[in-house]
Design a protein around this motif. Sequence first.
Motif, short mmCIF file in Angstrom:
data_model
loop_
_atom_site.label_atom_id
_atom_site.label_comp_id
_atom_site.label_asym_id
_atom_site.label_seq_id
_atom_site.Cartn_x
_atom_site.Cartn_y
_atom_site.Cartn_z
N ASN A 123 -43.02 -1.91 11.66
CA ASN A 123 -42.33 -0.75 12.25
C ASN A 123 -40.95 -0.57 11.61
OD1 ASN A 123 -44.38 -0.15 14.05
ND2 ASN A 123 -43.60 -1.59 15.55
N THR A 124 -40.94 -0.28 10.35
CA THR A 124 -39.68 -0.09 9.63
C THR A 124 -39.92 0.82 8.43
OG1 THR A 124 -37.88 -1.23 8.50
CG2 THR A 124 -40.06 -2.16 8.24
N LEU A 125 -38.85 1.32 7.87
CA LEU A 125 -38.94 2.10 6.64
C LEU A 125 -38.54 1.29 5.41
CD1 LEU A 125 -37.63 5.65 7.58
CD2 LEU A 125 -39.92 5.00 6.93
N SER A 126 -38.00 0.12 5.63
CA SER A 126 -37.57 -0.73 4.53
C SER A 126 -38.75 -1.52 3.99
CB SER A 126 -36.49 -1.70 5.02
OG SER A 126 -36.22 -2.66 4.03
N THR A 127 -39.07 -1.30 2.71
CA THR A 127 -40.20 -2.01 2.12
C THR A 127 -39.92 -3.50 2.01
OG1 THR A 127 -39.39 -1.51 -0.10
CG2 THR A 127 -41.02 -0.01 0.83
N LEU A 128 -38.67 -3.86 1.77
CA LEU A 128 -38.33 -5.27 1.64
C LEU A 128 -38.51 -6.00 2.97
CD1 LEU A 128 -37.25 -7.59 -0.05
CD2 LEU A 128 -34.95 -6.88 0.60
N SER A 129 -38.00 -5.42 4.05
CA SER A 129 -38.13 -6.09 5.35
C SER A 129 -39.60 -6.10 5.80
CB SER A 129 -37.24 -5.44 6.40
OG SER A 129 -37.65 -4.12 6.63
N ALA A 130 -40.36 -5.06 5.47
CA ALA A 130 -41.78 -5.05 5.81
C ALA A 130 -42.52 -6.15 5.06
CB ALA A 130 -42.39 -3.69 5.47
N GLU A 131 -42.18 -6.34 3.80
CA GLU A 131 -42.81 -7.39 3.01
C GLU A 131 -42.45 -8.78 3.55
OE1 GLU A 131 -42.44 -8.94 -1.57
OE2 GLU A 131 -42.31 -6.78 -1.20
N LEU A 132 -41.19 -8.97 3.92
CA LEU A 132 -40.76 -10.25 4.48
C LEU A 132 -41.44 -10.54 5.82
CD1 LEU A 132 -36.96 -10.18 3.61
CD2 LEU A 132 -38.74 -11.58 2.56
N GLU A 133 -41.58 -9.52 6.67
CA GLU A 133 -42.26 -9.70 7.94
C GLU A 133 -43.73 -10.07 7.73
OE1 GLU A 133 -41.86 -6.28 10.47
OE2 GLU A 133 -39.67 -6.31 10.33
N ALA A 134 -44.37 -9.43 6.76
CA ALA A 134 -45.78 -9.71 6.49
C ALA A 134 -45.96 -11.13 5.96
CB ALA A 134 -46.32 -8.70 5.48
N LYS A 135 -45.06 -11.56 5.09
CA LYS A 135 -45.13 -12.93 4.58
C LYS A 135 -44.91 -13.95 5.70
CE LYS A 135 -43.83 -12.17 -0.24
NZ LYS A 135 -42.83 -12.45 -1.28
#
Length: 110
Positions: free
Chosen positions: A77-89
Amino acid sequence: MSAELSEEEMRQALFGTSKQTDSETPVKTTAPVEIPKTELQSRLARRPKPLSPKLRVTLHVTREFEGPVEVLIYDANTLSTLSAELEAKADAKRRKFKYIDVLSVLPIQS
């Protein structure tokens, strides 16, 4: 000029003279309109849900080196690709996957 002004004089100085004063304005009251429950429920059901920004992260994950690869999809639930990638990892590590490869980070409609 006098230092003490009455409230009415202050109003005239600030706002000017008006044709109607507050005491002359007509007060109009109406009876509340009752809406049937079925109509109210249908109005609430038709209300569009607010769109929240989401990104879908697709990962290839394995528990052992060169072992069987699984596809893991994580919605952030974000627009930041970096934070989305970190959350997924972080989610993949929580599920005990050791080797993680990010395939894509794409926006989705919720």
